[in-house]
Design a protein around this motif. Structure first.
Motif, PDB file in Angstrom:
ATOM      1  N   PRO A  23      58.542 -44.956  74.365  1.00 16.82           N
ATOM      2  CA  PRO A  23      57.075 -45.060  74.287  1.00 16.82           C
ATOM      3  C   PRO A  23      56.520 -44.451  72.991  1.00 16.82           C
ATOM      4  N   ALA A  24      57.100 -43.341  72.549  1.00 14.81           N
ATOM      5  CA  ALA A  24      56.651 -42.719  71.307  1.00 14.81           C
ATOM      6  C   ALA A  24      56.974 -43.612  70.117  1.00 14.81           C
ATOM      7  N   GLU A  25      58.164 -44.201  70.105  1.00 19.11           N
ATOM      8  CA  GLU A  25      58.555 -45.094  69.008  1.00 19.11           C
ATOM      9  C   GLU A  25      57.660 -46.331  68.970  1.00 19.11           C
ATOM     10  N   GLU A  26      57.321 -46.867  70.133  1.00 23.22           N
ATOM     11  CA  GLU A  26      56.439 -48.036  70.196  1.00 23.22           C
ATOM     12  C   GLU A  26      55.046 -47.683  69.694  1.00 23.22           C
ATOM     13  N   CYS A  27      54.560 -46.512  70.056  1.00 23.36           N
ATOM     14  CA  CYS A  27      53.249 -46.054  69.606  1.00 23.36           C
ATOM     15  C   CYS A  27      53.251 -45.865  68.087  1.00 23.36           C
ATOM     16  N   ALA A  28      54.296 -45.236  67.556  1.00 25.28           N
ATOM     17  CA  ALA A  28      54.393 -45.037  66.109  1.00 25.28           C
ATOM     18  C   ALA A  28      54.428 -46.376  65.382  1.00 25.28           C
ATOM     19  N   ALA A  29      55.130 -47.345  65.943  1.00 25.64           N
ATOM     20  CA  ALA A  29      55.200 -48.675  65.329  1.00 25.64           C
ATOM     21  C   ALA A  29      53.818 -49.320  65.273  1.00 25.64           C
ATOM     22  N   ARG A  30      53.023 -49.148  66.335  1.00 30.27           N
ATOM     23  CA  ARG A  30      51.653 -49.701  66.336  1.00 30.27           C
ATOM     24  C   ARG A  30      50.820 -49.047  65.234  1.00 30.27           C
ATOM     25  N   HIS A  31      50.951 -47.725  65.092  1.00 32.69           N
ATOM     26  CA  HIS A  31      50.197 -47.023  64.045  1.00 32.69           C
ATOM     27  C   HIS A  31      50.660 -47.468  62.658  1.00 32.69           C
ATOM     28  N   ARG A  32      51.967 -47.650  62.476  1.00 30.86           N
ATOM     29  CA  ARG A  32      52.471 -48.130  61.183  1.00 30.86           C
ATOM     30  C   ARG A  32      51.954 -49.531  60.879  1.00 30.86           C
ATOM     31  N   ALA A  33      51.855 -50.376  61.889  1.00 32.83           N
ATOM     32  CA  ALA A  33      51.321 -51.730  61.698  1.00 32.83           C
ATOM     33  C   ALA A  33      49.864 -51.692  61.244  1.00 32.83           C
ATOM     34  N   GLU A  34      49.156 -50.604  61.602  1.00 31.51           N
ATOM     35  CA  GLU A  34      47.756 -50.434  61.186  1.00 31.51           C
ATOM     36  C   GLU A  34      47.643 -49.702  59.853  1.00 31.51           C
ATOM     37  N   GLY A  35      48.793 -49.403  59.230  1.00 28.35           N
ATOM     38  CA  GLY A  35      48.767 -48.785  57.907  1.00 28.35           C
ATOM     39  C   GLY A  35      48.917 -47.275  57.880  1.00 28.35           C
ATOM     40  N   GLU A  36      49.116 -46.649  59.028  1.00 31.31           N
ATOM     41  CA  GLU A  36      49.312 -45.194  59.064  1.00 31.31           C
ATOM     42  C   GLU A  36      50.812 -44.893  58.989  1.00 31.31           C
ATOM     43  N   PRO A  37      51.214 -43.894  58.210  1.00 33.29           N
ATOM     44  CA  PRO A  37      52.633 -43.558  58.084  1.00 33.29           C
ATOM     45  C   PRO A  37      53.134 -42.706  59.254  1.00 33.29           C
ATOM     46  N   ALA A  38      53.061 -43.233  60.454  1.00 34.00           N
ATOM     47  CA  ALA A  38      53.410 -42.482  61.662  1.00 34.00           C
ATOM     48  C   ALA A  38      54.920 -42.383  61.850  1.00 34.00           C
ATOM     49  N   THR A  39      55.351 -41.217  62.323  1.00 35.19           N
ATOM     50  CA  THR A  39      56.753 -40.995  62.671  1.00 35.19           C
ATOM     51  C   THR A  39      56.816 -40.264  64.002  1.00 35.19           C
ATOM     52  N   VAL A  40      57.997 -40.229  64.592  1.00 34.96           N
ATOM     53  CA  VAL A  40      58.208 -39.534  65.862  1.00 34.96           C
ATOM     54  C   VAL A  40      59.065 -38.302  65.597  1.00 34.96           C
ATOM     55  N   VAL A  41      58.622 -37.174  66.149  1.00 36.43           N
ATOM     56  CA  VAL A  41      59.390 -35.935  66.072  1.00 36.43           C
ATOM     57  C   VAL A  41      59.514 -35.365  67.478  1.00 36.43           C
TER      58      VAL A  41
END
Length: 59
Positions: A23-41
Motif C-alpha cells: 500500500p505504501a509503494e502504491e501510494c508513493a507511485a501515485r505521488h510520483r505520477a503527480e510529479g512529487e519525488p515520493a519514496t517509501v521508508v
C-alpha cells in the motif's frame, strides 16, 4: 504531516498489514505520477512504512 529526518511524511501505513509495504509503494507511485519525488521508508520505532518527500530545505 510530520517532518522526519529532513523529509515530509505524506502517509503512514502499518508494517503489520497483510499486504506489507505494497500500500505504501502504491501510494508513493501515485505521488510520483503527480510529479512529487515520493519514496517509501521504514520507521522502526513506530513499525510503519512512511511515504515521504524531501523537505523544501533539502532542495
Amino acid at each position: 504531516m510530520t517532518a522526519v529526518t529532513g523529509a515530509k511524511v505524506l502517509e503512514r501505513f502499518p508494517a503489520g498489514s497483510p499486504r506489507g509495504s505494497w500500500p505504501a509503494e502504491e501510494c508513493a507511485a501515485r505521488h510520483r505520477a503527480e510529479g512529487e519525488p515520493a519514496t517509501v521508508v521504514m520507521d522502526l520505532e513506530s513499525d510503519a512504512f512512511l511515504v515521504v518527500v524531501p523537505s523544501p530545505e533539502d532542495d
